[in-house]
Design an enzyme around this catalytic site. Structure first.
Site, mmCIF file in Angstrom:
data_model
loop_
_atom_site.group_PDB
_atom_site.id
_atom_site.type_symbol
_atom_site.label_atom_id
_atom_site.label_comp_id
_atom_site.label_asym_id
_atom_site.label_seq_id
_atom_site.Cartn_x
_atom_site.Cartn_y
_atom_site.Cartn_z
ATOM 1 N N SER A 236 0.846 -1.185 0.000
ATOM 2 C CA SER A 236 0.000 0.000 0.000
ATOM 3 C C SER A 236 0.883 1.236 0.000
ATOM 4 O O SER A 236 2.081 1.172 0.292
ATOM 5 C CB SER A 236 -0.900 -0.019 1.248
ATOM 6 N N CYS A 237 0.295 2.385 -0.345
ATOM 7 C CA CYS A 237 1.024 3.653 -0.297
ATOM 8 C C CYS A 237 -0.017 4.760 -0.211
ATOM 9 O O CYS A 237 -1.061 4.577 0.414
ATOM 10 C CB CYS A 237 1.943 3.813 -1.506
ATOM 11 N N GLY A 238 0.226 5.895 -0.859
ATOM 12 C CA GLY A 238 -0.758 6.962 -0.837
ATOM 13 C C GLY A 238 -1.926 6.704 -1.762
ATOM 14 O O GLY A 238 -3.083 6.846 -1.376
#
Length: 277
Positions: A236-238
């Site tokens: 996951s990230c932004g």
């Protein structure tokens, strides 16, 4: 080739291969790092612009940077002249930034002859190699197909049902300040923090300058993260871009049980009903 990256030397030797399709997957907006800014357009000879943020996102989705559906992918990839027997190499103008997202899009559609240029355009130019001032154009439509590989992309429901699951590691590519909630999110009104039980590996930690770190160092990084070698890794990230840098690093280190959380923090952090730490 099983390794997910190719070197600039390899690319220079294969630029004239008839089955090679070279794609520039640069994005106009760069978040999470200080962007490289160019005074003019520099293109590796023969490269086509794949317009990742225009053609390879699902703009009908409410999500930021949602993965394309099969129809969208096939239309965009065929327009680039990509065939089922093509070898696709992808780079970007930041080194390794958005190219891994384009790479993972192809992988998630079942196309495996796709690779990322290690170091991208900065590495190529830094070695004094030739560039041109305009992109090439596809001559003919390709015949590439795509079938969504459900295990390579997951949604919020999957994350919710696997929180604390021993066989699933959730790994967040955002900077430590955003992960810990001590730095503000770039999106106005977004909550700060992280998915409960997730691990933090800022994407810059797997990079050495413009290139991916050596395999031995990647093994050490994931081992120190306490990520299980046997577990599925969900990244996951932004908004689903830099998470793919970690997927690329995981693949380079030999771990292929990976999935992208398509919504990432843009979805999780924006939903007050979802738990955070």
């Amino acid at each position: 080739m099983n390794f997910p990256l190719v070197t600039t030397d390899w690319l220079a030797q294969h630029l004239e291969d008839p089955e090679l399709v070279l794609l520039d997957a640069s994005m106009e907006v760069v978040l999470g790092k200080e962007p490289l800014v160019y005074d003019e357009l520099y293109v590796i000879p023969g490269a086509l612009s794949c317009h990742i943020d225009r053609d390879f996102f699902d703009h009908h989705s409410s999500q930021t940077h949602a993965m394309p559906n099969e129809k969208q992918f096939i239309h965009a990839a065929q327009a680039l002249g990509i065939n089922h027997n093509s070898t696709v190499v992808i780079y970007d103008d930041q080194g390794i930034y958005s190219a891994p997202r384009a790479w993972w899009t192809f992988k998630a559609m079942g196309f495996d002859k796709v690779f990322v240029l290690d170091g991208g355009l900065p590495q190529w130019r830094g070695e004094g190699r030739d560039t041109v001032r305009q992109f090439a154009s596809a001559i003919n439509l390709g015949d590439i197909k795509g079938r969504q590989q459900q295990h390579k992309v997951c949604d919020t429901e999957f994350i919710l049902t696997h929180l604390g699951h021993a066989n699933v590691d959730i790994i967040d590519a955002r900077a430590a300040g955003r992960f810990n909630g001590t730095s503000p999110e770039p999106r106005v009104g977004m909550r700060s923090g992280h998915i409960p039980g997730s691990l933090n590996l800022p994407f810059a930690q797997v990079l050495n300058g413009f290139k991916m770190k050596p395999i031995r160092e990647l093994h050490t990084i994931f081992a120190n993260l306490d990520a299980s070698h046997n577990a599925q890794r969900v990244f996951s990230c932004g908004s689903g871009i830099t998470a793919c840098i970690l997927i690329l690093a995981s693949y380079a280190a030999g771990h292929h049980q990976a999935a992208l959380y398509d919504g990432s923090w843009a979805v999780w952090g924006g939903d007050a009903a979802l738990p955070i730490e």
